[in-house]
Structure formats: structure tokens, C-alpha cells
Design an enzyme around this catalytic site. Structure first.
Site, PDB file in Angstrom:
ATOM      1  N   HIS A   1       0.820  -1.218   0.000  1.00  0.00           N
ATOM      2  CA  HIS A   1       0.000   0.000   0.000  1.00  0.00           C
ATOM      3  C   HIS A   1       0.854   1.270   0.000  1.00  0.00           C
ATOM      4  O   HIS A   1       0.307   2.367  -0.180  1.00  0.00           O
ATOM      5  CB  HIS A   1      -0.918   0.036   1.220  1.00  0.00           C
ATOM      6  CG  HIS A   1      -1.983  -1.020   1.217  1.00  0.00           C
ATOM      7  ND1 HIS A   1      -2.851  -1.198   0.165  1.00  0.00           N
ATOM      8  CD2 HIS A   1      -2.297  -1.965   2.143  1.00  0.00           C
ATOM      9  CE1 HIS A   1      -3.670  -2.204   0.444  1.00  0.00           C
ATOM     10  NE2 HIS A   1      -3.350  -2.688   1.623  1.00  0.00           N
TER      11      HIS A   1
ATOM     12  N   ASP B   1      -2.782 -10.800  -2.205  1.00  0.00           N
ATOM     13  CA  ASP B   1      -3.340 -10.270  -0.966  1.00  0.00           C
ATOM     14  C   ASP B   1      -4.820  -9.934  -1.180  1.00  0.00           C
ATOM     15  O   ASP B   1      -5.232  -9.610  -2.302  1.00  0.00           O
ATOM     16  CB  ASP B   1      -2.571  -9.010  -0.569  1.00  0.00           C
ATOM     17  CG  ASP B   1      -2.890  -8.516   0.830  1.00  0.00           C
ATOM     18  OD1 ASP B   1      -2.098  -8.766   1.744  1.00  0.00           O
ATOM     19  OD2 ASP B   1      -3.939  -7.860   0.995  1.00  0.00           O
TER      20      ASP B   1
ATOM     21  N   HIS C   1      -6.293  -7.377  -0.333  1.00  0.00           N
ATOM     22  CA  HIS C   1      -6.457  -5.937  -0.527  1.00  0.00           C
ATOM     23  C   HIS C   1      -5.701  -5.474  -1.775  1.00  0.00           C
ATOM     24  O   HIS C   1      -4.602  -5.947  -2.058  1.00  0.00           O
ATOM     25  CB  HIS C   1      -5.958  -5.176   0.703  1.00  0.00           C
ATOM     26  CG  HIS C   1      -6.667  -5.550   1.968  1.00  0.00           C
ATOM     27  ND1 HIS C   1      -6.305  -6.661   2.713  1.00  0.00           N
ATOM     28  CD2 HIS C   1      -7.727  -4.995   2.603  1.00  0.00           C
ATOM     29  CE1 HIS C   1      -7.112  -6.758   3.769  1.00  0.00           C
ATOM     30  NE2 HIS C   1      -7.981  -5.766   3.720  1.00  0.00           N
TER      31      HIS C   1
END
Length: 270
Positions: A72, A109, A111
């Protein structure tokens, strides 16, 4: 790290390191403690070392059990528990030091890898295969921009996606493109938070799915035998994280499939 993150961002991280016992809050999810930056540097360094080892044939595949995670982290912004984008650092190291020109980043993942996307959206040397649950953090838009990089594949998954659906999507959307790309190195953002026991997503995957996917990646990326470096991303329930990571590592290490993996495969055929 400066190949990925501008020096002003790295200086910012140094400037906000709190005193022992204190914290600096970047956002609602991301907190920096006194030794967070040191840990992030070690995590990125572990991936750099792993890349060197697999390319120099001192290791046959590698797994880096390092945190904080990284996918991220954008070029100039931390977020989602991530400070340094470890997988991006590894990719740019492979390009700068080993002159590689085709690197596949595979992110499973739960996300969306918004940071990795932001860094490589205009870099055709990088293939990004990214599966994620569409309705959880960082809440990706329906039409995610891919910049000028033609090798980005977004694979949004609906809440409740199970093993059969997950495997079908991977076979259809990822494997043909990975084979065609012929990577010189594969980097994996290995997030295990899509497991049905993990409470940070609503996917319904099993640890055997991670063993299956790892096997398919190795099999399909035959252009770079032994050159897979995997890095731990998400996974926040200890039991499922341990089982899933172990299943993934067993395949990377060339070990026989665990009994539970074989048994689950049989169940899926019925």
C-alpha cells in the site's frame, strides 16, 4: 530505496520517528513507532538480498517473512500499515543491479495493491497481476487506471469468493498472460488475508489454494526457473496465516504436498 521513494519522502519518515514509547500516526491505519523505520529498512533489505541470491543461484526461490508489509506504500506516501514498498524496491534493484527487463509482480493479498500500482503504472518492464476483494480497503474504483503499462491485470473478487471460483479466475486471467510475458524474475506479494478464517476480508479461500497457486506460478513462469522471491504482506489471524504461509513455502521449497492439501484437492473434484 531511493529508486522507488523520493528522497524527500525518506527524509520525512526519518523526521517523524517518535521517541521510545511514543507513536506518530500517519493515518487511521498506519502508525510509526520508534523502530518502525528500522524494521521497514530490514524488510526491504531482506528482499534485496533474496533477489541477489536467486539471480546468483545461491538460492532456489526465496520467502521473506518480513514486516511491515509494503504494497500500500506509494512512492511518496505511507498507508495501510505500509511504509516502504518492499516488493517495488526489490523490482527496481533487479532492474538497476542485474539489468533485468521483464519482472512479474504477483499480488494475491485480499487488498488491492494500490501502492505497487501507483509506482509501476507507467513502467512496461513490470507485469502486475493483482487479485483483491473489491469492497474493502483501499476501496478501489470500478475502473482502476493502469497508466501506460499494458502488463497490468486487475482481478477484483466478490465477497464470498471460494476456491473453485478463485482458481477459475486465475487460470483464465493470469496464467496465459504470465506465460506470454516470459518473466526473468517473479516477485510475489504474498498476502494470506483471503483465507476464510481471516477477519479482515470476506473471501472464502483455503490454505490449499495458496499451495495450488504457488505451484501454478512456478509451472507457468518456466522462463525463470528458481527465480521466485515471495514477501509476506497481509494475514492477520495467526492460525490461518501460519497454515497458509507453510503451504506456500512447502511448494516454493519443492517439498511434497501436505496431506491436507491433497485431501482438499480431492474434495474440490466432487
Amino acid at each position: 530505496m531511493a529508486l522507488v521513494h523520493p528522497r524527500n519522502y525518506l527524509r520525512f519518515l526519518e523526521s517523524v520517528q517518535p521517541q521510545p514509547g511514543k507513536i506518530y500516526r500517519v493515518d487511521d491505519d498506519t502508525v510509526i513507532s520508534h523502530q518502525s523505520l528500522e524494521a521497514a529498512r530490514f524488510a526491504a533489505g531482506a528482499l534485496i538480498k533474496a533477489v541477489d541470491m536467486v539471480i546468483q543461484k545461491k538460492a532456489h526461490h526465496a520467502f521473506c517473512a518480513a514486516r511491515p508489509p509494503g504494497h500500500h506504500a506509494q512512492s511518496n506516501r505511507a498507508g495501510g500499515f505500509c511504509i516502504i514498498n518492499n516488493i517495488a524496491v526489490a523490482a527496481m534493484h533487479a532492474i538497476a543491479e542485474h539489468r533485468l527487463q521483464r519482472i512479474a509482480i504477483i499480488d494475491f493479498d485480499a487488498h488491492h495493491a494500490d501502492g505497487t500500482l501507483e509506482i509501476f503504472k507507467d513502467d512496461p518492464r513490470i507485469m502486475l497481476l493483482d487479485s483483491f476483494e473489491a469492497d474493502i480497503f483501499p476501496f478501489p474504483k470500478e475502473n482502476i487506471p493502469t497508466g501506460r503499462n499494458p502488463h497490468i491485470v486487475h482481478t477484483p473478487l466478490k465477497a464470498g469468493t471460494d476456491s473453485r471460483r478463485f482458481r477459475t479466475v486465475i487460470r483464465e486471467q493470469w496464467l496465459p498472460k504470465l506465460k506470454q510475458f516470459k518473466p526473468e524474475l517473479v516477485l510475489i506479494s504474498a498476502g494470506f488475508d483471503g483465507h476464510k478464517q481471516d477477519q479482515t476480508s470476506y473471501l472464502n479461500l483455503h490454505e490449499a489454494d495458496y499451495a495450488w497457486l504457488t505451484h501454478k506460478i512456478i509451472q507457468t513462469a518456466s522462463s525463470c526457473p528458481g527465480r521466485i522471491v515471495s514477501a509476506l504482506e497481509g494475514g492477520y489471524t495467526s492460525e490461518s496465516l501460519g497454515k497458509s504461509a507453510a503451504a506456500h513455502i512447502r511448494v516454493l521449497a519443492g517439498m511434497r504436498k501436505a496431506a491436507y492439501v491433497t485431501e482438499y484437492q480431492k474434495q474440490l473434484k466432487h
